[in-house]
Structures are given as C-alpha cells and as structure tokens.
Design a protein around this motif. Structure first.
Motif, PDB file in Angstrom:
ATOM      1  N   SER A   1      11.479  -8.638   1.258  1.00  0.00           N
ATOM      2  CA  SER A   1      11.044  -8.956   2.683  1.00  0.00           C
ATOM      3  C   SER A   1      12.080 -10.168   3.143  1.00  0.00           C
ATOM      4  O   SER A   1      13.113 -10.457   2.419  1.00  0.00           O
TER       5      SER A   1
ATOM      6  N   ARG B   1      -4.878  -8.063  -4.837  1.00  0.00           N
ATOM      7  CA  ARG B   1      -4.037  -8.487  -3.670  1.00  0.00           C
ATOM      8  C   ARG B   1      -3.161  -9.560  -4.047  1.00  0.00           C
ATOM      9  O   ARG B   1      -3.452 -10.531  -4.656  1.00  0.00           O
TER      10      ARG B   1
ATOM     11  N   SER C   1      11.125  -1.417   0.990  1.00  0.00           N
ATOM     12  CA  SER C   1      10.423  -1.805   2.543  1.00  0.00           C
ATOM     13  C   SER C   1      11.015  -0.921   3.511  1.00  0.00           C
ATOM     14  O   SER C   1      10.206  -0.547   4.282  1.00  0.00           O
TER      15      SER C   1
ATOM     16  N   ASP D   1       3.897   0.058   5.672  1.00  0.00           N
ATOM     17  CA  ASP D   1       4.487  -1.447   5.126  1.00  0.00           C
ATOM     18  C   ASP D   1       3.464  -2.618   5.409  1.00  0.00           C
ATOM     19  O   ASP D   1       3.670  -3.684   4.654  1.00  0.00           O
ATOM     20  N   ASP D   2       2.048  -2.290   5.878  1.00  0.00           N
ATOM     21  CA  ASP D   2       1.109  -3.273   5.777  1.00  0.00           C
ATOM     22  C   ASP D   2       0.527  -3.409   4.472  1.00  0.00           C
ATOM     23  O   ASP D   2      -0.204  -4.285   4.138  1.00  0.00           O
ATOM     24  N   GLU D   3       0.825  -2.260   3.628  1.00  0.00           N
ATOM     25  CA  GLU D   3       0.184  -2.326   2.176  1.00  0.00           C
ATOM     26  C   GLU D   3       0.987  -2.441   1.079  1.00  0.00           C
ATOM     27  O   GLU D   3       0.798  -2.968  -0.029  1.00  0.00           O
ATOM     28  N   LEU D   4       2.288  -1.683   1.434  1.00  0.00           N
ATOM     29  CA  LEU D   4       3.237  -1.515   0.331  1.00  0.00           C
ATOM     30  C   LEU D   4       4.694  -1.804   0.772  1.00  0.00           C
ATOM     31  O   LEU D   4       4.991  -2.133   1.820  1.00  0.00           O
TER      32      LEU D   4
ATOM     33  N   LYS E   1      -0.568  -8.192   0.797  1.00  0.00           N
ATOM     34  CA  LYS E   1      -0.557  -6.785   0.301  1.00  0.00           C
ATOM     35  C   LYS E   1      -1.059  -6.366  -1.100  1.00  0.00           C
ATOM     36  O   LYS E   1      -1.090  -7.175  -1.856  1.00  0.00           O
ATOM     37  N   ARG E   2      -0.860  -5.093  -1.365  1.00  0.00           N
ATOM     38  CA  ARG E   2      -1.421  -4.771  -2.691  1.00  0.00           C
ATOM     39  C   ARG E   2      -0.491  -5.284  -3.936  1.00  0.00           C
ATOM     40  O   ARG E   2       0.687  -5.195  -3.606  1.00  0.00           O
TER      41      ARG E   2
END
Length: 427
Positions: free
Chosen positions: A37, A53, A348, A357-360, A367-368
């Motif tokens: 990120s 999470r 990413s 990308d909201d999860e992984l 995020k997860r």
C-alpha cells in the motif's frame, strides 16, 4: 495509518461482528511488513487481527488477553499472493476431460459470453491447498477459448476454499493468430464478429435475425460489460492487435486488461495513457509464435517505466503451477523491474485490476487478514512460506503432494509403503 492505539482495532471489531466464528484473533509482532500500500515496507512492525480482519498496524501494539501472538523476528510479512489467471478451482487433471470444466464447445451457437466458469468452482479441489501452502491466496478463475474467441466469464477465488467466488466478474476473450480457427482463419474477422455482437448487445440487431450470433442471455451478459460492470480481459500478444484493441475499447468505452502481452511493451505509452493493466508472461522471452516475435525478457521493466501497471500470468498449466508466479516476479526484478513494483504485481495490482482491492491485495486496516510469514525474500523461490493465515485462521501447510511425500518417504515396515495408513488430511 500507523497507530499505537487499540482504538482502531476496537472499532474494526465492532464493525466486523458478523464475521464467521471461525475467524481468529492474532498478533504478529516484529515483522518486516510489506504492506503493498502507500505505507510501503515497515520494519519491526506489529499487525493485529481481530475477527479475521486487520485491526491495527504499528509498533509495540498491545495484545488483548488470550490472543495468539506470533514472534516474527524481522521476517517478511505479506498479504497472500496472486496465483494468476487460470483454471484453478475448475480443473483437477488437465488431461482428463471429466475433471476440466474451463472450455465450452457448442456447435450450434459458439459465441456464449453468458458462460460463467465460476459456477463450476470446486472449493474442495486438491489443487487449492497446493497453491495455498506456497503463499497463494487468490486467483482469477478464467475459461479457455473453445468454440469461440469469446471464452466466457470468470471470477476471483480465494484458495481457502470459500464455497463461492468473490463478487467481481470478468469477461475473457482472445485475439490474434492463436484463435484464428474460431474466426474464419482471419484476425480481421474477429473484429467483424465482435462488432456485430456489440450491436446485438445494444439492441441494434433483432434477436430474431437469422444472422444473430448471441442468445438473449449472451446479449444481456455482453451488455453488462459494455456498460462498465466488470473488466474485459483480453489475451493478445501482437502489438498491432493491442493497438486495435485500445482503439476499440476507447470507442466502445470498455474497461479492458491485457493477458499475455508479449509485444505490449511496444504500446507501453498508449497502455499507460488508457490505464490498461497488463498481466504479463514474463517467462516468455523468445518468440513461440508469429504473434510473439517481439517478446523480450525486460518487457515488464519497459511497461512499468512507462507507467503501466504490471501483474503476471503463466504460460501453460497455471492451475497446477500457481506457485511459480513468484518466479515470474523475481525474473522481472532480474531484468530491471524495481522490487516494490514487482511485488505489487503479486498483490495490489491484480487485486485492483480485478475489482477485489477492498478485500485483498494489501495489508491495511479493515481488509481480510490473509497473510503470509516468509523465511526470506518472497520473490526468491529459494525461500518459502513459514506460516499462512486466511481470515486470521492459520492454514496447515499440507496438501495431497505432501501427504504422498510423507507416505512414500516413511521407513518400510512389515508391509510395503503403499499399504501404510496415511494420516487424516488437514487441508
């Protein structure tokens, strides 16, 4: 955001109260956290997981009572990696048709964009734990071109073996010489046929026409992608085909991604301007076909230098070899791609391109908690995953392959090894 407080963790816990009970709490302490990120790489950093999470990232985080604490001792912590675009989850033995569901062959109406391979996803596939034990956490399940150069739809799956793929969908098609047999032996005919299908999907050709190529369901499916609902992934290699594709996508306002892209580096500036990601076969550095005459080893570096987001695919049996995608990234580094950029191509970049990308795809709050702790550089195949968590739940690094290895490496007893009772599988 780095925080020393547990306030974000408590907030995340409240928001995630509906997660399955199997999700676990966890604190990984003192890792080299490759977040994938904007935070980049964080040395000697803790990651707190609550209810599956990521709840907090920072130094010297407090551990809630009873939580499992893992001492990373500076080792690399990453999100689980991307396993490429393949039939993973819809194929067991590529040479046995009854176990391979990714290719549609219909003689009466070959163009069927409504074909959705995700309906055949098998969460109990024996190939999933093979990939998971190597740090692979998500993959794009994609159909293969069969009776048409429009292969159908696919989806993103997690190797934990969730019963359903994630909600994102992609439409897959192929262009160029490799699929000319499905278009009258001419790549020009591919554009002719595609143009008619677009007209049908937009209602400009009556469904009752004897020349119609699409079923009513096919029109509806294609219209959804023309409206921007999901990304259209195009397997294509030749630079001139890519240029034509970019013109078509701009004219029809279609979100596309390139798969393969042996000569994509020749169109790097145009791809960057159009914000088209390229899922590159970095190990293809020699021309295996006339469409790949311009293949070169440093293609990923050239694309990235122009501003193109680069991820990876495998040339061949990707379902069985998802773990080799790390080698693709490592080879790209050896050919000039910056390490962080190569790493993004496993995390990413594919998550963003495929709409998950909201999860992984990164280590970020909310995020997860799909995480891997490595014994060294995750892009170096000499190093392996020490521990893998998905949704905060630690995964046994076992598979059918390790079960067979253990069985036939065992000392011979009164009976041959084939008669040994294997331990119950835990994958």
């Amino acid at each position: 955001m780095i925080t020393r407080s547990l306030r974000p963790a408590l907030l995340a816990a409240a928001l995630l109260a509906t997660l399955p009970a199997a999700a676990q709490d966890l604190l990984v302490r003192g890792a080299t956290v490759h977040t994938a990120s904007a935070q980049g790489t964080l040395a000697d950093t803790d990651v707190l997981v609550l209810r599956g999470r990521i709840a907090a990232i920072g130094k010297n985080l407090g551990a809630p009572a009873g939580i499992s604490v893992v001492q990373a001792n500076g080792q690399a912590l990453t999100p689980t990696l991307f396993g490429g675009i393949s039939e993973l989850g819809a194929e067991e033995v590529s040479g046995v048709e009854a176990t391979a569901d990714s290719r549609l062959r219909l003689e009466d109406q070959p163009a069927r964009p409504e074909f959705d391979l995700s309906l055949a996803f098998n969460p109990d596939s024996l190939l999933l734990p093979v990939a998971r034990a190597e740090g692979i956490g998500f993959s794009a399940l994609a159909p293969n071109p069969g009776g048409s150069f429009i292969a159908g739809q696919g989806a993103v799956i997690r190797t934990q073996g969730d019963s359903q793929p994630l909600a994102s969908r992609q439409l897959y098609l192929s262009l160029g010489g490799n699929v000319s047999a499905q278009s009258g032996q001419s790549r020009a005919a591919q554009w002719m046929l595609l143009a008619q299908m677009v007209e049908e999907a937009r209602g400009n050709l009556p469904a009752s026409s004897p020349h119609a190529l699409l079923s009513p369901a096919g029109r509806k499916a294609l219209a959804s992608y023309l409206a921007g609902n999901g990304r259209t992934m195009v397997r294509v290699d030749r630079a001139s085909d890519i240029a034509q594709l970019l013109r078509w996508a701009a004219r029809e306002k279609v979100r596309i991604g390139i798969v393969g892209g042996a000569e994509a580096w020749k169109q790097a500036d145009a791809l960057a301007a159009a914000k088209v990601p390229v899922f590159l076969e970095t190990l293809v550095n020699l021309p295996a076909s006339f469409d790949q005459l311009g293949a070169r080893a440093d293609a990923a570096a050239l694309l990235a230098a122009a501003g193109v987001e680069v991820s990876y695919v495998l040339n061949g049996d990707g379902a069985h070899n998802a773990r080799k995608l790390r080698q693709s990234a490592g080879n790209a580094v050896a050919q000039g791609l910056p390490w962080e950029t190569a790493y993004a191509g496993l995390t990413s970049v594919p998550a963003r391109a495929l709409g998950v990308d909201d999860e992984l795809g990164s280590i970020a709050i909310g995020k997860r908690a799909d995480l891997v702790l490595w014994d060294g550089d995750p892009l170096d195949v000499a190093h392996v995953a020490r521990r893998v968590w998905m949704g905060g739940v630690e995964q046994a690094l076992r598979s059918r392959q390790t079960e067979l290895r253990d069985r036939y490496q065992a000392p011979a007893g009164s009976q041959p090894r084939a008669y040994l009772q294997p331990s119950a599988p835990r994958y």
